[in-house]
Design a protein around this motif. Structure first.
Motif, mmCIF file in Angstrom:
data_model
loop_
_atom_site.group_PDB
_atom_site.id
_atom_site.type_symbol
_atom_site.label_atom_id
_atom_site.label_comp_id
_atom_site.label_asym_id
_atom_site.label_seq_id
_atom_site.Cartn_x
_atom_site.Cartn_y
_atom_site.Cartn_z
ATOM 1 N N VAL A 181 0.851 -1.190 0.000
ATOM 2 C CA VAL A 181 0.000 0.000 0.000
ATOM 3 C C VAL A 181 0.887 1.240 0.000
ATOM 4 C CG1 VAL A 181 -1.897 -1.160 1.191
ATOM 5 C CG2 VAL A 181 -0.153 0.054 2.537
ATOM 6 N N GLU A 182 0.332 2.347 -0.493
ATOM 7 C CA GLU A 182 1.084 3.597 -0.458
ATOM 8 C C GLU A 182 1.160 4.164 0.954
ATOM 9 O OE1 GLU A 182 -0.412 6.417 -3.213
ATOM 10 O OE2 GLU A 182 0.059 5.209 -4.976
ATOM 11 N N MET A 183 0.110 3.905 1.747
ATOM 12 C CA MET A 183 0.039 4.461 3.091
ATOM 13 C C MET A 183 -0.825 3.557 3.957
ATOM 14 S SD MET A 183 -1.073 8.365 4.105
ATOM 15 C CE MET A 183 -2.589 8.235 3.132
ATOM 16 N N LEU A 184 -0.384 3.285 5.171
ATOM 17 C CA LEU A 184 -1.182 2.476 6.084
ATOM 18 C C LEU A 184 -2.473 3.198 6.442
ATOM 19 C CD1 LEU A 184 1.563 1.146 8.556
ATOM 20 C CD2 LEU A 184 0.653 0.048 6.495
ATOM 21 N N ASN A 185 -3.496 2.434 6.725
ATOM 22 C CA ASN A 185 -4.796 3.010 7.049
ATOM 23 C C ASN A 185 -4.740 3.833 8.330
ATOM 24 O OD1 ASN A 185 -6.019 1.799 4.840
ATOM 25 N ND2 ASN A 185 -6.600 -0.029 5.986
ATOM 26 N N GLU A 186 -5.678 4.754 8.458
ATOM 27 C CA GLU A 186 -5.778 5.543 9.683
ATOM 28 C C GLU A 186 -5.922 4.620 10.892
ATOM 29 O OE1 GLU A 186 -8.823 8.444 9.596
ATOM 30 O OE2 GLU A 186 -7.832 9.706 8.105
ATOM 31 N N GLY A 187 -5.166 4.938 11.939
ATOM 32 C CA GLY A 187 -5.259 4.187 13.178
ATOM 33 C C GLY A 187 -4.644 2.811 13.127
ATOM 34 N N TYR A 188 -4.018 2.422 12.001
ATOM 35 C CA TYR A 188 -3.443 1.074 11.926
ATOM 36 C C TYR A 188 -2.335 0.924 12.961
ATOM 37 C CZ TYR A 188 -1.304 -3.197 10.281
ATOM 38 O OH TYR A 188 -0.802 -4.476 10.230
ATOM 39 N N ARG A 189 -2.366 -0.187 13.688
ATOM 40 C CA ARG A 189 -1.382 -0.441 14.742
ATOM 41 C C ARG A 189 -0.337 -1.437 14.233
ATOM 42 N NH1 ARG A 189 -2.628 0.980 19.816
ATOM 43 N NH2 ARG A 189 -4.853 0.698 19.383
ATOM 44 N N VAL A 190 0.876 -0.959 14.037
ATOM 45 C CA VAL A 190 1.962 -1.791 13.524
ATOM 46 C C VAL A 190 2.345 -2.831 14.562
ATOM 47 C CG1 VAL A 190 4.364 -1.792 12.733
ATOM 48 C CG2 VAL A 190 2.813 0.055 12.041
ATOM 49 N N THR A 191 2.464 -4.081 14.126
ATOM 50 C CA THR A 191 2.757 -5.197 15.021
ATOM 51 C C THR A 191 4.190 -5.688 14.838
ATOM 52 O OG1 THR A 191 2.081 -6.893 13.427
ATOM 53 C CG2 THR A 191 0.344 -5.927 14.824
ATOM 54 N N GLN A 192 4.606 -6.554 15.726
ATOM 55 C CA GLN A 192 5.907 -7.198 15.581
ATOM 56 C C GLN A 192 5.964 -8.003 14.295
ATOM 57 O OE1 GLN A 192 7.223 -9.506 18.975
ATOM 58 N NE2 GLN A 192 8.600 -10.757 17.735
ATOM 59 N N ALA A 193 4.879 -8.688 13.982
ATOM 60 C CA ALA A 193 4.840 -9.476 12.749
ATOM 61 C C ALA A 193 5.031 -8.592 11.519
ATOM 62 C CB ALA A 193 3.517 -10.239 12.661
ATOM 63 N N ARG A 218 2.692 7.881 5.700
ATOM 64 C CA ARG A 218 1.894 9.048 6.064
ATOM 65 C C ARG A 218 2.474 10.344 5.512
ATOM 66 N NH1 ARG A 218 -3.339 8.862 8.017
ATOM 67 N NH2 ARG A 218 -3.787 10.593 9.403
ATOM 68 N N MET A 219 3.774 10.367 5.300
ATOM 69 C CA MET A 219 4.425 11.592 4.852
ATOM 70 C C MET A 219 3.933 12.059 3.484
ATOM 71 S SD MET A 219 6.405 13.888 6.012
ATOM 72 C CE MET A 219 6.969 13.055 7.498
ATOM 73 N N GLN A 220 3.258 11.187 2.754
ATOM 74 C CA GLN A 220 2.745 11.570 1.440
ATOM 75 C C GLN A 220 1.656 12.646 1.534
ATOM 76 O OE1 GLN A 220 2.521 8.079 -1.501
ATOM 77 N NE2 GLN A 220 2.600 7.073 0.485
ATOM 78 N N VAL A 221 1.039 12.790 2.701
ATOM 79 C CA VAL A 221 0.016 13.822 2.870
ATOM 80 C C VAL A 221 0.469 14.879 3.881
ATOM 81 C CG1 VAL A 221 -1.918 12.350 2.197
ATOM 82 C CG2 VAL A 221 -1.202 12.394 4.592
ATOM 83 N N TYR A 222 1.779 15.051 4.002
ATOM 84 C CA TYR A 222 2.325 16.016 4.960
ATOM 85 C C TYR A 222 1.835 17.433 4.705
ATOM 86 C CZ TYR A 222 5.830 18.797 7.459
ATOM 87 O OH TYR A 222 6.465 19.704 8.275
ATOM 88 N N GLU A 223 1.649 17.786 3.439
ATOM 89 C CA GLU A 223 1.219 19.142 3.111
ATOM 90 C C GLU A 223 -0.242 19.386 3.485
ATOM 91 O OE1 GLU A 223 3.056 21.623 1.786
ATOM 92 O OE2 GLU A 223 4.904 20.454 1.671
ATOM 93 N N GLU A 224 -0.985 18.328 3.739
ATOM 94 C CA GLU A 224 -2.399 18.446 4.130
ATOM 95 C C GLU A 224 -2.489 18.230 5.639
ATOM 96 O OE1 GLU A 224 -4.472 19.425 1.861
ATOM 97 O OE2 GLU A 224 -2.954 19.242 0.285
ATOM 98 N N ALA A 225 -2.369 19.290 6.396
ATOM 99 C CA ALA A 225 -2.207 19.186 7.849
ATOM 100 C C ALA A 225 -3.339 18.424 8.523
ATOM 101 C CB ALA A 225 -2.075 20.575 8.469
ATOM 102 N N ASP A 226 -4.578 18.704 8.157
ATOM 103 C CA ASP A 226 -5.705 18.042 8.815
ATOM 104 C C ASP A 226 -5.698 16.548 8.546
ATOM 105 O OD1 ASP A 226 -6.546 20.441 9.839
ATOM 106 O OD2 ASP A 226 -8.062 20.793 8.296
#
Length: 327
Positions: A181-193, A218-226
């Motif tokens: 994916v280009e960007m992980l979903n909102e609130g996605y919790r990265v695991t050890q796996a 997430r940095m792909q939307v850095y210019e969009e602060a909200d």
């Protein structure tokens, strides 16, 4: 609105009664480097480790891992901290008219003078969290207490000025890429796996004393602060323990705003990953690292070099990190 209620609303938390799940309340960690130690895991960096990684630098391209600062940029403001501000203190025409240095109009029009100033929360833009940023029960890492070590001009121990120049092996763990994916979903919790899968796909193994940087995209939307600031993906406790305890990371970081995912996994603690890393195991955190170019170039191992501002007594400082590929 009370602060706890405001924070709960911002992070999506269900605030619980004081205390933690389990039989005992977590406390801050004791440094294995002695009762006066203020560096924690940064002690893993030595003359030998610095020389070893620098001897492998390939030269050529250097990757800048810092973001730009600008009015309207993303930032953490849930607790009322100030946004980034920039203003002109002097302009060529204004200085000529006001003549603040008393040099006269003719000289003021001949010598163009520009000056500016900035104001911001210390956790703005690419920055590193000092070990005093979060603690437990009135103490920070190595049992330094706010009652004894915090004055009106900041902490007397573990301030940002104590963070040494960082020269170490850096590792990118590109979680977004391994998940396709280009960007992980909102609130996605990265695991050890997730971390282990990315490392295997990249053909890289972690080593003790590494600077480990997690890419969520997430940095792909850095210019969009909200959009950037709203419910970002981040690490969970399992992944944090894997990096700090099992892998021996010296510093951990990511490209998101608050490093960890919300809502909290731990009852009674709204930032358990921060308190675990900073106050229990003494591992500093880098936030808002720019990792897009490293990802695009598939550079997963590099020499990490960075220096932070020596803000005396502060709990964080702006950081300008660079990555240099290895031979």
């Amino acid at each position: 609105m009370r602060f706890t209620t405001l924070l709960a609303a911002t992070l999506g938390l269900v605030m619980a009664a004081p205390g933690y799940a389990g039989d005992s309340t977590p406390t801050v960690g004791t440094s294995p480097w002695g009762p006066k130690d203020e560096l924690g895991a940064l002690n893993l960096m030595t003359e030998d480790t610095r020389a070893a990684i620098l001897s492998r630098v390939a030269g050529g391209q250097v990757f800048d891992l810092s973001v730009e600062y600008f009015i309207g940029m993303p930032g953490w403001h849930a607790a009322g901290d100030p946004r980034y501000q920039f203003w002109m203190t002097h302009t060529p025409r204004g200085a000529a008219i006001d003549d603040p240095l008393g040099v006269g109009r003719d000289i003021g029009e001949h010598v163009s003078y520009t000056g500016s100033a900035v104001s911001m929360y210390t956790h703005t833009g690419t920055h590193i969290d000092a070990l005093n940023h979060f603690g437990l029960n009135g103490e920070i890492f190595n049992h330094f207490s706010a009652d004894e070590h915090l004055g009106d001009t900041g902490w007397k121990v573990t301030g940002a000025e104590t963070i040494p120049p960082i020269v170490a092996r850096g590792v990118l763990i590109d979680v977004a890429a391994v998940k396709g994916v280009e960007m992980l979903n909102e609130g996605y919790r990265v695991t050890q796996a997730d971390l282990e899968a990315a490392l295997e796909a990249q053909g890289v193994a972690l080593q003790k004393g590494d600077v480990v940087l997690i890419r969520t995209g997430r940095m792909q939307v850095y210019e969009e602060a909200d959009q950037f600031s709203h419910n970002p993906p981040g690490l969970g406790m399992e992944a944090a323990r894997y990096l700090a305890e099992e892998s021996g990371a010296m510093i951990v970081g990511a490209d998101n705003l608050s490093f960890e995912a919300f809502p909290s996994e731990v009852e009674g603690n709204y930032v358990p990953v921060h308190t675990y890393l900073l106050s229990q195991v003494g591992v500093p955190i880098i936030e808002l690292a720019y990792l897009e170019e490293l990802s695009a170039s598939k550079v997963y191992e590099f020499a990490f070099v960075a220096g932070s501002l020596k803000l005396r007594g502060a709990d964080a400082a702006p950081l300008r990190p660079i990555a240099m590929p290895l031979q």
